[in-house]
Design a protein around this motif. Structure first.
Motif, PDB file in Angstrom:
ATOM      1  N   TYR A 165     138.053  86.420 -59.367  1.00  0.00           N
ATOM      2  CA  TYR A 165     139.143  86.600 -58.900  1.00  0.00           C
ATOM      3  C   TYR A 165     139.580  86.242 -57.347  1.00  0.00           C
ATOM      4  O   TYR A 165     140.356  86.941 -56.917  1.00  0.00           O
ATOM      5  CB  TYR A 165     139.988  87.634 -59.424  1.00  0.00           C
ATOM      6  N   GLY A 166     138.726  85.762 -56.800  1.00  0.00           N
ATOM      7  CA  GLY A 166     138.417  85.636 -55.279  1.00  0.00           C
ATOM      8  C   GLY A 166     139.850  84.620 -54.848  1.00  0.00           C
ATOM      9  O   GLY A 166     140.213  83.834 -55.618  1.00  0.00           O
ATOM     10  N   ARG A 190     140.799  82.330 -53.068  1.00  0.00           N
ATOM     11  CA  ARG A 190     140.752  81.065 -52.861  1.00  0.00           C
ATOM     12  C   ARG A 190     139.910  80.280 -53.793  1.00  0.00           C
ATOM     13  O   ARG A 190     139.749  79.167 -53.578  1.00  0.00           O
ATOM     14  CB  ARG A 190     140.357  80.767 -51.273  1.00  0.00           C
ATOM     15  N   ARG A 191     139.495  80.914 -54.782  1.00  0.00           N
ATOM     16  CA  ARG A 191     138.643  80.461 -55.814  1.00  0.00           C
ATOM     17  C   ARG A 191     139.367  79.392 -56.674  1.00  0.00           C
ATOM     18  O   ARG A 191     140.212  79.733 -57.405  1.00  0.00           O
ATOM     19  CB  ARG A 191     138.061  81.386 -56.770  1.00  0.00           C
ATOM     20  N   PRO A 192     138.797  78.132 -56.894  1.00  0.00           N
ATOM     21  CA  PRO A 192     139.650  77.153 -57.448  1.00  0.00           C
ATOM     22  C   PRO A 192     139.849  77.442 -58.786  1.00  0.00           C
ATOM     23  O   PRO A 192     140.899  77.313 -59.556  1.00  0.00           O
ATOM     24  CB  PRO A 192     138.904  75.869 -57.294  1.00  0.00           C
ATOM     25  N   GLU A 193     138.909  78.072 -59.740  1.00  0.00           N
ATOM     26  CA  GLU A 193     139.049  78.482 -61.025  1.00  0.00           C
ATOM     27  C   GLU A 193     140.122  79.431 -61.225  1.00  0.00           C
ATOM     28  O   GLU A 193     140.902  79.459 -62.213  1.00  0.00           O
ATOM     29  CB  GLU A 193     137.676  79.036 -61.512  1.00  0.00           C
ATOM     30  N   ARG A 194     140.290  80.473 -60.209  1.00  0.00           N
ATOM     31  CA  ARG A 194     141.470  81.050 -60.551  1.00  0.00           C
ATOM     32  C   ARG A 194     142.932  80.647 -60.022  1.00  0.00           C
ATOM     33  O   ARG A 194     144.030  80.685 -60.842  1.00  0.00           O
ATOM     34  CB  ARG A 194     141.191  82.517 -59.561  1.00  0.00           C
ATOM     35  N   LEU A 195     142.968  79.725 -59.003  1.00  0.00           N
ATOM     36  CA  LEU A 195     144.094  79.187 -58.371  1.00  0.00           C
ATOM     37  C   LEU A 195     144.592  78.108 -59.507  1.00  0.00           C
ATOM     38  O   LEU A 195     145.812  77.844 -59.638  1.00  0.00           O
ATOM     39  CB  LEU A 195     143.764  78.403 -57.191  1.00  0.00           C
TER      40      LEU A 195
END
Length: 493
Positions: free
Chosen positions: A137-138, A140-145
């Protein structure tokens, strides 16, 4: 967050309207990023039922963990994800990083609630799991965004779940909602048990509190047929070795992994149930130094099994009270007579223990119910302001060489002023209250005035489970005292 979702609450779900509204709004949030919530509450409160219903209503994914190795849990979640996704074969994960990314991928097209129930079991087998979620859940992490997964982590260990978002925890700052599912309040509990008689309702609540499962799963809908059936009901449920309710109080402690020396924790609870309310008195009862019981008291508070209350007039003095009615009942009534109860002698034990039940269990519980009534149900005009803080208090009386215990001390807001002393109240479960009780409250108000406490807005109150004398009722009619009986506590006129 998006406007409130219109997901209909299941017809078989009792109460929980606010909780359902909060959860459905979180699950249906149209925001562009994956979000996380933490849901906790003691076992038997209906968390799993609530979250499973949410997942079903919103077309989400629900996974309930159990005590298992990391490899087994990964295998199970892969199988269930495969079934949910309609895959011909189960998904295979070697690490939790892969599984979490697969959960995030569920929300690529729409907001999807993903429930991980009994999360503490997974975290105990994989201590790094909170850190794995932190990374997933960082910001800027693409998988979250690119995901709109609405992940809900749920657990029954209040001490563990409470630490999940606090201090230096990896997940601090990652959750957008934290919801603690509380037991039903005393009015909801009476309706849930189908009890119309307020005296019977309070007696039953003194034993089982507001935990929903105790009616359905634990006593199989065995409710007292009326006030005359209460004694027999106690004997065939809470005091019967064949009833799950009989051992439940002991199992409540087993749910908390932080409780190492369980014998010590049980002894602390037994001391509390015996009326030892301060740390010093508990330590003296256990013949231990106060330092030995400081940590157990803190852990029991974190678990929600004990609550700490500060004296309204002596802030350096606090008392501890058992926070779960069934535990108070068990330590006051059942544990001292376990050998007899195990032999099926419930009626004999209850016959000799009933007076103690009324004084040591129902009496203190009635006082707490009165405080809860003030905090949650009393109209602002009852005490001339909005109650903000409701607790107990002790007023020293040097001239009388005594002190006055005030059962219900109410502070609140009047206009722009907050913290105004609104009421001093006395609660008696088994006494018909009279003007003598009112005079004692007046004396306490005078003493407080002499100490410089502003009592100009104070309204005196008497709370009784047995009624009031005509003289006191006349005083109530003149506006000299607020009278609260069982009917008023339970919503009657």
């Amino acid at each position: 967050m998006s406007p409130r979702s219109h997901l209909a609450k299941p017809p078989d779900m009792f109460a929980r309207d606010w909780e359902w509204s909060e959860l459905t709004a979180f699950a249906a949030d149209e925001g562009p990023e994956a979000t996380m919530a933490v849901v906790s509450g003691r076992r038997r409160q209906g968390k799993s039922f609530l979250l499973d219903s949410l997942a079903r209503a919103a077309g989400g994914f629900y996974f309930c963990a159990y005590e298992a190795t990391e490899a087994e849990s990964l295998r199970r979640i892969g199988e269930e994800l495969g079934q949910y996704s309609g895959s011909l074969a189960p998904m295979r994960f070697d690490r939790w990083e892969q599984a979490v990314d697969a959960l995030l991928a569920l929300g690529k097209e729409r907001p999807v609630p993903v429930v991980i129930d009994e999360f503490p079991y997974l975290a105990r087998a994989t201590a790094s799991l909170p850190s794995i979620l932190q990374v997933a859940y960082g910001p800027r992490r693409p998988e979250r965004l690119e995901s709109r997964t609405r992940m809900l982590l749920c657990g029954s260990s209040l001490s563990f779940m409470g630490r999940l978002l606090s201090g230096t925890s990896p997940l601090r700052g990652r959750a957008g909602m934290e919801l603690v599912l509380q037991p039903l309040d005393f009015r909801q509990a009476a309706a849930f048990w189908g009890i119309d008689d307020p005296r019977l309702a309070l007696l039953v609540h003194s034993v089982v509190g507001g935990t929903p499962a105790y009616r359905r799963e634990f006593v199989r809908d065995d409710t007292p047929a009326g006030p005359a059936d209460f004694d027999a009901w106690v004997c065939r449920t809470a005091l019967s070795p064949s009833s799950p309710l009989y051992r439940e109080a002991r199992y409540l402690l087993a749910d908390e992994s932080d409780l190492r020396d369980r014998a010590l924790y049980h002894s602390v609870l037994a001391a509390l149930a015996s009326g030892n309310a301060t740390a010093g008195r508990i330590a003296a009862c256990l013949e231990r130094p106060v330092s030995d019981i400081t940590h157990p008291l803190t852990v029991l508070q974190d678990c929600g099994l004990v609550r700490k209350e500060a004296d309204a007039f002596r802030r350096n003095r606090s008392v501890y009270r058992v926070g779960e009615p069934l535990i108070a009942f068990d330590h006051a009534i059942s544990r001292p007579r376990l050998p007899l109860l195990d032999r099926g002698m419930a009626e004999q034990v209850w016959r000799s223990s009933r007076p103690r039940f009324l004084s040591a269990v129902v009496g203190p519980h009635f006082e707490q119910i009165c405080r809860e009534w003030v905090a949650h149900f009393a109209a602002p005009e009852t005490f001339g302001g909005m109650p903000i803080d409701v607790t107990y208090g002790t007023v020293p009386d040097q001239a009388g060489r005594t002190s006055h215990e005030i059962d219900v001390v109410v502070r609140g807001a009047v206009g722009q002023d907050s913290g105004v002393l609104l009421s001093l109240g006395e609660a008696k479960w088994d006494q018909v209250m009279g003007v003598g009780h009112l005079e004692r409250l007046r004396r306490a108000a005078t003493l407080l005035d002499g100490r410089g406490v502003d009592v100009s807005a104070v309204r005196l109150a008497c709370y009784s489970g047995a009624g009031f004398t005509e003289e006191l009722r006349d005083a109530g009619a003149r506006g000299e005292v607020v009278l609260v009986d069982l009917r008023r506590l339970y919503g009657g006129e």
